[in-house]
Write a protein that holds these residues in place. Structure first.
Motif, PDB file in Angstrom:
ATOM      1  N   UNK A 188      22.618  19.909  10.793  1.00  0.00           N
ATOM      2  CA  UNK A 188      22.427  20.337   9.409  1.00  0.00           C
ATOM      3  C   UNK A 188      23.164  21.654   9.161  1.00  0.00           C
ATOM      4  N   UNK A 189      23.845  21.720   8.040  1.00  0.00           N
ATOM      5  CA  UNK A 189      24.726  22.853   7.760  1.00  0.00           C
ATOM      6  C   UNK A 189      23.979  24.186   7.663  1.00  0.00           C
ATOM      7  N   UNK A 190      22.980  24.262   6.790  1.00  0.00           N
ATOM      8  CA  UNK A 190      22.267  25.538   6.602  1.00  0.00           C
ATOM      9  C   UNK A 190      21.662  26.026   7.921  1.00  0.00           C
ATOM     10  N   UNK A 191      21.099  25.076   8.654  1.00  0.00           N
ATOM     11  CA  UNK A 191      20.358  25.443   9.837  1.00  0.00           C
ATOM     12  C   UNK A 191      21.283  25.974  10.922  1.00  0.00           C
ATOM     13  N   UNK A 192      22.407  25.299  11.142  1.00  0.00           N
ATOM     14  CA  UNK A 192      23.280  25.758  12.217  1.00  0.00           C
ATOM     15  C   UNK A 192      23.960  27.076  11.827  1.00  0.00           C
ATOM     16  N   UNK A 193      24.284  27.243  10.544  1.00  0.00           N
ATOM     17  CA  UNK A 193      24.893  28.514  10.124  1.00  0.00           C
ATOM     18  C   UNK A 193      23.913  29.674  10.295  1.00  0.00           C
ATOM     19  N   UNK A 194      22.654  29.445   9.966  1.00  0.00           N
ATOM     20  CA  UNK A 194      21.663  30.512  10.101  1.00  0.00           C
ATOM     21  C   UNK A 194      21.460  30.881  11.568  1.00  0.00           C
ATOM     22  N   UNK A 195      21.482  29.876  12.423  1.00  0.00           N
ATOM     23  CA  UNK A 195      21.368  30.176  13.855  1.00  0.00           C
ATOM     24  C   UNK A 195      22.587  30.958  14.337  1.00  0.00           C
ATOM     25  N   UNK A 196      23.760  30.630  13.805  1.00  0.00           N
ATOM     26  CA  UNK A 196      24.962  31.366  14.204  1.00  0.00           C
ATOM     27  C   UNK A 196      24.894  32.824  13.765  1.00  0.00           C
ATOM     28  N   UNK A 197      24.163  33.087  12.697  1.00  0.00           N
ATOM     29  CA  UNK A 197      24.004  34.479  12.257  1.00  0.00           C
ATOM     30  C   UNK A 197      23.326  35.314  13.342  1.00  0.00           C
ATOM     31  N   UNK A 198      22.572  34.638  14.213  1.00  0.00           N
ATOM     32  CA  UNK A 198      21.870  35.368  15.279  1.00  0.00           C
ATOM     33  C   UNK A 198      22.778  35.708  16.445  1.00  0.00           C
TER      34      UNK A 198
END
Lengths: 461, 417
Positions: A77-87
């Motif tokens: 999922x796009x939002x989820x993987x991008x948010x994890x990458x923010x970490x």
């Protein structure tokens, strides 16, 4: 007096479902496990890229009534993987493709505003549209939209989302422990938006994010798509990665900005591009040929022709000549969920052209597909590729490129280690990030709340 | 133990200590569950929209070896009035998407489960299924979700697709309100069913990368889910492969028979709000009976008690602290759950007593995050450990593992076998 050197913008696309990733390469890793995304994002950030980019597809493609099994399939999922990458990153922009057809503005605006907060100002939205009932079968609304309405909904969706992003000005939270006042204004987040597609009102519950709102990207090459981008986008993705096509597209799209009261530097043009590197130019070209053969198996070539011919061609030999029958020009029933089909607007003419070319050059089906489908952009030594990228940008064929490696997650490493330093030496690409947000990298100002409502309203009408 | 028959509460004091350690979760909501919690000296109301705030809170919970944290959420600003926005400016308003907060925290934690709240009423099960699957990938098998419904007219207006009547709490139990409640919970059950089918829509070994045939996937191991329901239909399969846990953990909060039915039929964990051990036993009986009626009697189900907690080691000081916060807020804190004030030792007594009544774990809602969360992890947890009632180290790397739930077989694979 010569023009000052333009600064190049670079981004990286982690390919999801696609037919160009060489998954049989021993270096190819998972395209699902988070470590792959983390590796890719860290490489792009180490190379000081502007952002990384994810595409989307909301239904698995089919061909001949069956799920297509020759491509890389499956994506997170796009939002989820991008948010994890923010970490696991600090600076790199995080761009997600999110469909305006099978989502609702309140939820999408919330997710982007949340991503922007959680990444400290690195979120970008590539606004795309869909209309097909095939994808709609996975959603509450179903396939409800006529094709000609898709840009109308996209514009209204974007206007509604801007209304939500702008519903907080950014100064409402006081949080004064002494006086007990948390909010300056009980109405913070109040909104009302009404048009053909949306009639929504209430209070948005995510306060204004670091970038005010995410950076807005557009893809789309049609007349409507170009106009939409000129009116509303901060950057446009294009397919035009050759010098002449790039210059034509660049001139056309930048020329449209004036009518929206915008200047040429307010919209970046970023074509997607591939690259193959080698120690010599000849070696790079040889590697590029190997890559193409790995990307196009015999079966893949037959399936690709079926998408143009709109017929079952499974009886044909991929190493033999092209079919001498014409494409079925009726309703397209063979391939579903595949945008590339629409690129061939006149399949009969395409088929004729390909047959003639195959005969003239002695190409088999597989050879022809390898040649006809070849979109390799930059092939050569690091020096050749750096020089070519720079010359394209300085010639206004683009403002930079979105690079798509053919192997993930490590396919960007070599580019980061060899090409980027050469661009830095030429003074056309940053050696350090100057700011922390994606708007800083792209040199796009944070919008004042409500500043562009007038523009948005004009676009929507 | 999940689904084990509850002990008779009248004899609970005579019952032997449970051989099963209890499970412990915390519910995170802003600076804490007391509306004035943001005014405490150690509170960080300015940081609520930053990743750092949430990372710190979840790392604290992980330090206490808790099973999981939940993240509250809603599709409108917080309100002291359940049915409408209250227009107050003296409480925390504004929050981030819970799924994304959980995801942001996942890469910087290692063992603790992450359970965001999801509103089924206005969102797409297809999107949510892949989001939770991705949270499961990102966290290495620690994802769950808490599903809830929304009957609020003002939230429906944010989507503009449905309208609900404005009903006061007491009207929700009248026939008109009950019809709406049943509709929303039936829809939530469909939603969970779709999400679960989508998680199973790829068999675990569907990605084959078979160079000989050129096939990346074995399409025989991908399945259309073909769900048809009253509010939506979903074709499938998912675009995201089956998550590491197979089925991430589904949970719901329930206070009445209709939501108990959702818990019994669709979830792995139900949060309930008894006010004493007798009530806890009665709720456990009711939910367990409903589970058996649904033919799921052999499937494990955790029933967790929810409590709002204020903890201080000195007798009386937690109550005084709560009263001070009540005064700041202008009214005494009320809650659906029992509001506990006392010492960690007193809370440990209560939890063990309620565990004997049939609950398998607890979801504690810290009155203030800055004070009561560390009180749970640094005072309550050691107290429970000394009594042999709580783990001393993480014994599993997935949330299902921590909860004693096995990785389920894929429904589509077994149907073929």
């Amino acid at each position: 007096m010569s023009k000052p050197l333009k600064q190049i913008h670079l981004a990286a696309h982690f390919p999801g479902v696609n037919n160009t990733t060489v998954w049989s390469d021993p270096a190819a890793g998972s395209h699902i496990e988070f470590e792959s995304f983390a590796h890719f994002a860290r490489t792009a950030e180490r190379a000081k890229f502007d952002f990384l980019f994810l595409a989307e597809g909301l239904r698995l493609r089919e061909q001949g009534g069956k799920i297509y099994d020759l491509d890389v399939v499956g994506r997170p999922d796009t939002f989820t993987v991008l948010t994890a990458l923010a970490a696991v990153t600090d600076r790199i922009g995080l761009t997600g493709t999110i469909n305006s057809t099978f989502n609702e503005p309140y939820e999408v605006a919330r997710q982007f505003a949340s991503l922007d907060h959680l990444s400290a100002g690195r979120a970008a939205w590539n606004v795309v549209t869909s209309w097909d009932a095939f994808t709609g079968e996975n959603f509450r609304r179903g396939g409800f939209l006529a094709q000609e309405d898709r840009y109308t909904r996209a514009k209204q969706f974007l206007t509604a989302a801007h209304t939500l992003f702008d519903s907080w000005r950014g100064d409402e939270i006081v949080a004064d422990k002494e006086t007990g006042r948390f909010l300056r204004d009980a109405d913070a987040g109040s909104f009302h938006h009404r048009d053909e597609h949306f009639d929504i009102a209430g209070q948005f519950n995510v306060p204004r994010s670091p970038q005010g709102r995410p950076v807005i990207f557009q893809a789309g090459d049609s007349e409507e798509g170009r106009e939409f981008a000129a009116a509303t986008a901060d950057a446009i993705f294009s397919r035009h990665s050759t010098l002449d096509a790039g210059k034509t597209f660049y001139t056309d799209v930048k020329g449209r900005l004036g009518r929206y009261g915008r200047t040429a530097d307010e919209l970046l043009i970023l074509p997607s591009a591939t690259f193959v590197l080698g120690d010599t130019d000849a070696e790079a070209h040889e590697r590029a040929r190997e890559v193409r053969r790995s990307q196009v198996s015999g079966q893949t070539a037959i399936k690709f022709l079926e998408q143009v011919w709109n017929r079952d061609l499974s009886a044909y030999d991929p190493d033999g000549p092209l079919p001498d029958i014409d494409p079925d020009t009726g309703e397209h029933t063979v391939a579903r969920g595949r945008a590339s089909v629409r690129m061939f607007r006149d399949p009969t003419a395409t088929a004729r052209e390909w047959r003639e070319r195959a005969e003239a050059e002695g190409l088999s089906i597989r050879d022809l597909v390898i040649e006809a489908g070849n979109r390799q952009t930059f092939v050569g030594t690091a020096a050749t590729v750096a020089e070519t990228i720079n010359s394209f940008v300085q010639a206004d064929a683009s403002d930079g490129f979105i690079l798509v490696p053919h192997v993930t997650p490590g396919g960007l490493d070599e580019f980061a280690d060899t090409v980027v330093p050469l661009l830095q030496e030429r003074g056309v690409f940053r050696s350090e990030y100057e700011g922390t947000t994606l708007r800083d990298h792209l040199k796009i100002a944070v919008p004042e709340p409500g500043a562009d409502r007038e523009t948005a309203a004009r676009t929507a009408s | 133990m999940p689904s084990s028959p509850p002990a008779d509460p009248s004899s609970s004091s005579a019952a032997p200590p449970s051989s099963q350690p209890l499970h412990l979760a915390v519910a995170l909501d802003g600076t804490g569950w007391h509306p004035a919690s943001w005014r405490e000296p150690g509170a960080r109301p300015d940081d609520l929209l930053t990743a750092g705030f949430w990372t710190d809170a979840v790392l604290e919970a992980e330090r206490g070896l808790l099973d999981f944290v939940t993240f509250e959420d809603s599709l409108s600003p917080q309100s002291s009035d359940r049915e409408r926005l209250d227009g107050r400016t003296d409480q925390v308003r504004g929050r981030l998407d819970a799924v994304l907060v959980a995801t942001r925290v996942a890469p910087v934690t290692r063992n603790i489960g992450l359970v965001p709240t999801v509103v089924a009423t206005h969102t797409e099960p297809f999107h949510l299924s892949k989001a939770i699957a991705t949270l499961d990938y990102v966290s290495g098998g620690r994802a769950g979700l808490r599903v809830k419904v929304s009957a609020a007219p003002h939230e429906a207006a944010h989507f503009g697709r449905r309208e609900f009547p404005a009903l006061r709490a007491d009207e929700l139990t009248a026939p008109r309100g009950q019809a709406l409640v049943e509709e929303l919970f039936d829809e939530a059950a469909d939603y969970v069913e779709v999400v679960r089918r989508l998680w199973d829509s790829w068999e675990d070994d569907a990605e084959i990368r078979d160079a000989a045939t050129g096939r990346f996937i074995d399409r025989e191991k991908l399945h259309y889910i073909d769900f048809e329901g009253r509010h939506f239909s979903v074709k499938g399969p998912s675009i995201t492969p089956r998550p590491p846990q197979g089925q991430p953990v589904v949970s719901a909060l329930a206070h009445a028979p209709v939501p108990y039915r959702l818990v019994a039929r669709s979830t792995d964990i139900g949060y309930v709000t008894p006010h004493d051990a007798t009530e806890a036993a009665a709720i456990v009986l009711e939910v367990t009976a409903e589970r058996e009626r649904a033919g799921l009697g052999t499937e494990p189900l955790h029933i967790f008690g929810d409590l709002v907690v204020f903890l201080d080691p000195e007798p009386g000081s937690a109550r005084a602290r709560k009263e001070r916060l009540d005064a700041l807020d202008g009214s005494a804190l009320t809650s659906d759950a029992l509001v506990f004030t006392g010492t960690p030792s007193e809370l440990a007594d209560l939890l063990i007593e309620w565990q004997r009544a049939g609950l398998s774990g607890f979801r504690l809602r810290p009155g203030t995050v800055d004070h009561d969360l560390p009180a749970i992890t640094r005072e309550l947890v050691p107290e429970l450990q000394e009594r042999g009632a709580f783990r001393r180290s993480y014994e599993a790397s997935t949330l299902r593992g921590l909860l004693g739930l096995s990785r389920p077989a894929n429904r589509y694979a077994s149907a073929q076998a």
